[in-house]
Design an enzyme around this catalytic site. Structure first.
Site, PDB file in Angstrom:
ATOM      1  N   LYS A  97      14.446  -4.771  -8.963  1.00 32.82           N
ATOM      2  CA  LYS A  97      13.863  -6.111  -9.117  1.00 32.82           C
ATOM      3  C   LYS A  97      12.422  -6.065  -9.632  1.00 32.82           C
ATOM      4  CE  LYS A  97      16.443  -9.120  -7.889  1.00 32.82           C
ATOM      5  NZ  LYS A  97      17.421  -9.684  -8.863  1.00 32.82           N
TER       6      LYS A  97
ATOM      7  N   CYS B 109     -12.034  25.708  12.748  1.00 36.77           N
ATOM      8  CA  CYS B 109     -13.069  24.935  13.431  1.00 36.77           C
ATOM      9  C   CYS B 109     -12.783  24.880  14.940  1.00 36.77           C
ATOM     10  CB  CYS B 109     -13.218  23.564  12.798  1.00 36.77           C
ATOM     11  SG  CYS B 109     -14.883  22.924  13.003  1.00 36.77           S
TER      12      CYS B 109
ATOM     13  N   GLU C 284     -18.738  20.978  24.718  1.00 36.22           N
ATOM     14  CA  GLU C 284     -18.207  19.688  24.250  1.00 36.22           C
ATOM     15  C   GLU C 284     -17.221  19.129  25.286  1.00 36.22           C
ATOM     16  OE1 GLU C 284     -15.962  19.890  20.570  1.00 36.22           O
ATOM     17  OE2 GLU C 284     -15.639  17.730  20.517  1.00 36.22           O
TER      18      GLU C 284
ATOM     19  N   ILE D 207      -8.319  -9.749   0.945  1.00 44.10           N
ATOM     20  CA  ILE D 207      -9.656 -10.355   0.938  1.00 44.10           C
ATOM     21  C   ILE D 207     -10.721  -9.287   0.705  1.00 44.10           C
ATOM     22  CG2 ILE D 207     -11.401 -11.464   2.405  1.00 44.10           C
ATOM     23  CD1 ILE D 207      -9.173 -13.008   3.752  1.00 44.10           C
TER      24      ILE D 207
ATOM     25  N   GLU E   4      -9.609  24.720   4.181  1.00 42.74           N
ATOM     26  CA  GLU E   4      -8.591  23.869   3.557  1.00 42.74           C
ATOM     27  C   GLU E   4      -9.177  22.909   2.523  1.00 42.74           C
ATOM     28  OE1 GLU E   4      -9.720  23.661   6.624  1.00 42.74           O
ATOM     29  OE2 GLU E   4      -9.721  21.613   7.444  1.00 42.74           O
TER      30      GLU E   4
ATOM     31  N   GLN F 247       5.817  -8.929 -11.137  1.00 40.64           N
ATOM     32  CA  GLN F 247       5.331 -10.125 -11.833  1.00 40.64           C
ATOM     33  C   GLN F 247       4.323 -10.886 -10.969  1.00 40.64           C
ATOM     34  OE1 GLN F 247       8.398 -12.675 -13.544  1.00 40.64           O
ATOM     35  NE2 GLN F 247       9.859 -10.994 -13.434  1.00 40.64           N
TER      36      GLN F 247
ATOM     37  N   GLY G  96     -10.435  19.637  15.436  1.00 42.86           N
ATOM     38  CA  GLY G  96     -10.325  18.451  16.275  1.00 42.86           C
ATOM     39  C   GLY G  96     -11.587  18.214  17.088  1.00 42.86           C
TER      40      GLY G  96
ATOM     41  N   LYS H 110      10.456  -8.920  -9.817  1.00 49.60           N
ATOM     42  CA  LYS H 110       9.661 -10.077  -9.373  1.00 49.60           C
ATOM     43  C   LYS H 110       8.374  -9.693  -8.613  1.00 49.60           C
ATOM     44  CE  LYS H 110      11.308 -13.896  -9.810  1.00 49.60           C
ATOM     45  NZ  LYS H 110      11.440 -14.534 -11.124  1.00 49.60           N
TER      46      LYS H 110
ATOM     47  N   HIS I 230     -14.168  24.845   7.197  1.00 57.70           N
ATOM     48  CA  HIS I 230     -12.874  24.265   6.806  1.00 57.70           C
ATOM     49  C   HIS I 230     -12.431  24.806   5.446  1.00 57.70           C
ATOM     50  CE1 HIS I 230     -12.584  21.094   9.933  1.00 57.70           C
ATOM     51  NE2 HIS I 230     -13.892  21.271   9.967  1.00 57.70           N
TER      52      HIS I 230
ATOM     53  N   SER J 140       0.859  -1.193   0.000  1.00 57.39           N
ATOM     54  CA  SER J 140       0.000   0.000   0.000  1.00 57.39           C
ATOM     55  C   SER J 140       0.894   1.241   0.000  1.00 57.39           C
ATOM     56  CB  SER J 140      -0.916  -0.027   1.217  1.00 57.39           C
ATOM     57  OG  SER J 140      -0.142  -0.090   2.387  1.00 57.39           O
TER      58      SER J 140
ATOM     59  N   GLU K 194     -10.508   4.525  -8.636  1.00 57.25           N
ATOM     60  CA  GLU K 194      -9.366   3.989  -7.889  1.00 57.25           C
ATOM     61  C   GLU K 194      -9.884   2.945  -6.902  1.00 57.25           C
ATOM     62  OE1 GLU K 194      -7.423   7.030  -5.517  1.00 57.25           O
ATOM     63  OE2 GLU K 194      -6.370   5.505  -4.351  1.00 57.25           O
TER      64      GLU K 194
HETATM   65  N1  GLN Z   1     -15.382  19.439  17.966  1.00 54.69           N
HETATM   66  C1  GLN Z   1     -15.838  20.684  17.435  1.00 54.69           C
HETATM   67  C2  GLN Z   1     -17.292  20.617  17.018  1.00 54.69           C
HETATM   68  O1  GLN Z   1     -17.834  19.556  16.803  1.00 54.69           O
HETATM   69  C3  GLN Z   1     -14.964  21.140  16.283  1.00 54.69           C
HETATM   70  C4  GLN Z   1     -15.014  20.231  15.095  1.00 54.69           C
HETATM   71  C5  GLN Z   1     -13.892  20.431  14.126  1.00 54.69           C
HETATM   72  O2  GLN Z   1     -12.853  21.001  14.473  1.00 54.69           O
HETATM   73  N2  GLN Z   1     -14.032  19.917  12.920  1.00 54.69           N
HETATM   74  O3  GLN Z   1     -17.922  21.637  16.885  1.00 54.69           O
END
Ligand code: GLN
Length: 532
Positions: free
Chosen positions: A190, A384, A408, A151, A512, A195, A357, A192, A510, A15, A143
């Site tokens: 190599k 976030c 939270e 398996i 990103e 193959q 997070g 092999k 987010h 992998s 992909e």
């Molecule tokens: N834990 C936080 C929430 O649920 C932030 C979530 C995150 O950072 N994606 O609001």
């Protein structure tokens, strides 16, 4: 309209050879030659989606605009192709079985024994074909996750075998990616393992059409010819994929190896003139010839596995290239940061990004990082949970709300400045139940966020359950932290910033996920500019 063509990408030997990057690179070249393409990932695990997986398992969970929690490879597809993917682009074994079992319970199989072949394989084929329904694509690349011989991936391989037979060689081809290891002791590369891997695929009924060989050393024609002969593929269909310094170079390598041309010829499609890759080449040129050098910190609790923050790392590369800046990212574990050592840990860094997070582990470190940036006028970008930490810090240290927290982490806090969203309160199930996908965000004119976006409204992707508690909004505004972005439908705060600071922005969404090579994300661009 011609039939849609299918390209399947399988992996052998081991992998982590880069099937995702290979798929995205090939798709990029086909797109650059004027074809409309999309990429799909089939994952062999039994989770219905990766949303409930810890990032240590398979890296980050990528979120699409339509709110699907998906494999991180979809991030590569979007970053390379600059077109959005959707739920249909990622399928797991769990989702396939869930659909088949639901149908069985409804009685749809009319008393038949439900089996892997044909019921599971039919459902796999149906999902693969779903993407072709709108006649939107000329070529669909799929992909297959895992390594041939596992398996778990057998039903997928069987579905591909059937599709190849049903559609014929001009409409469906298989590319197999393998490894050619170099043995230092004997000084040889190599063949092999390749193959053997092809033999395994043959046992499962598939003759690959093209072989891509991952290697650390250039392979000579003799070796390629040997692979071609023993694996029963044409000589020009043996492609070398040598290690490169950045994944963004892989499309150009594959272009040199004529992988795109070989694929198009096999599919009976015309190979037009030169592919349009000017913007891509410009991006690479800037990336490799930076004028500025900066070090920044990425503070998170999954830093041992860089894939946990894949999209953030890539978004930094995109915005770095745009700013002609090489960014050295120091991954710093949030559990290791305290108010006492924070100055020491961040010495010599130009900016700090606090990562998303869940849960309490490392949260006080993230809060300390936000405080350090706020008090020392150091560029801060909170994403976030990172934004939520900046809010908690501001409440505790500026608004003097002792013990302020997110419910939270501390559901009994006197100052729940971050609280569970109303519609989340009755939800018990974990999978797919967060606020997910694209939501509108109205940007205030007089803000750093507006300076970055230069637009009054944007749509950004979300993945969270908690939100800024509007009950405290006036307090925040009166003391210098303002809501620079608000969702017009729900009034949820999407961006918090400190206008008096050099660059201090926290976003509930987010950014990103939507940064691509061609369109680096405006907030990342602004953050890096401020760091420079
Ligand atoms: N834990 C936080 C929430 O649920 C932030 C979530 C995150 O950072 N994606 O609001």
């Amino acid at each position: 309209m011609a039939e849609v063509k299918y390209v399947f990408i399988t992996g052998g030997v081991t992998s982590s050879l880069g099937k995702g990057t290979l798929s995205a690179s090939l798709a990029k070249l086909l797109q650059a030659r004027g074809y409309s393409v999309t990429i799909q990932k089939l994952d062999p695990y039994i989770n219905v989606d990766p949303g409930t997986l810890n990032p240590y398992e398979h890296g980050e969970c990528y979120v699409t605009l339509d709110g699907a929690e998906t494999d991180l490879d979809l991030g590569h597809y979007e970053r390379f192709l600059n077109v959005p993917t959707s739920q249909a682009n990622n399928i797991t074994t769990g989702r396939i079985y869930q659909t088949v079992i639901d149908k069985e319970r409804k009685g749809d199989y009319l008393g038949k024994t439900v089996q892997v072949i044909p019921h599971i394989t039919d459902e796999i084929k149906r999902r693969i074909r779903l993407l072709s329904l709108g006649n939107q694509y000329d070529i669909i690349l799929t992909e297959i996750g895992g390594t041939v011989g596992d398996i778990e991936s057998l039903p997928y391989i069987e579905a591909v075998r059937q599709m190849k037979w049903e559609l014929g060689p001009q409409n469906c081809i298989v590319i197999h990616l393998t490894l050619v290891p170099f043995l230092t002791a004997t000084g040889e590369s190599k063949t092999k393992p390749t193959q053997h891997s092809v033999k395994m695929l043959l046992e499962e009924g598939i003759q690959p059409d093209i072989l891509v060989l991952r290697t650390e050393r250039n392979l000579n024609t003799g070796l390629k010819r040997k692979v071609a002969l023993f694996c029963n593929v044409e000589e020009n269909a043996v492609v070398e994929s040598i290690n490169v310094s950045t994944i963004y170079e892989v499309p150009l390598n594959m272009l040199n190896e004529k992988l795109d041309q070989t694929v198009l010829k096999k599919l009976g499609l015309p190979v037009n003139d030169e592919p349009q890759l000017t913007e891509w080449r410009d991006f690479l040129h800037r990336l490799k010839n930076p004028k500025y050098f900066i070090k920044i910190a990425l503070v998170g609790k999954y830093v041992e596995l860089a894939d946990s923050y894949k999209s953030i790392s890539e978004a930094l590369i995109h915005s770095g290239s745009l700013n002609e800046c090489k960014i050295d990212v120091n991954f710093i574990h949030s559990e290791e940061i305290t108010d006492e050592n924070v100055a020491d840990r961040f010495k010599g860094l130009s900016g700090i990004l606090v990562a998303p997070g869940f849960g309490s582990r490392g949260i006080e470190g993230k809060i300390a990082a936000a405080r350090y940036c706020r008090e020392n006028n150091i560029p801060f970008f909170g994403i976030c949970l990172g934004m939520q930490c900046a809010v908690i810090e501001f409440a505790r240290n500026v608004l003097k709300m002792e013990g302020a927290h997110s419910t939270e982490i501390d559901h009994k806090t006197r100052y729940p400045v971050i609280d569970l969203m109303e519609e989340q309160k009755s939800i018990i199930e974990k999978g797919g139940t967060m606020r997910l996908g694209g939501f509108r965000c109205r940007i205030s004119r007089n803000s750093k966020a507006y300076e970055a976006y230069m637009k009054p409204e944007v749509t950004e992707r979300h993945r969270h359950r908690y939100e800024f508690n509007n009950k405290y909004l006036d307090d925040f505004k009166n003391h210098g932290m303002i809501p620079a972005g608000i969702n017009p439908e729900s009034n949820l705060i999407e961006i918090m910033e400190i206008p008096a600071h050099k660059w201090f922005i926290g976003v509930q969404f987010h950014p990103e996920y939507s940064s691509t090579v061609i369109n680096p994300h405006p907030l990342f661009i602004g953050f890096i500019k401020a760091c420079i």
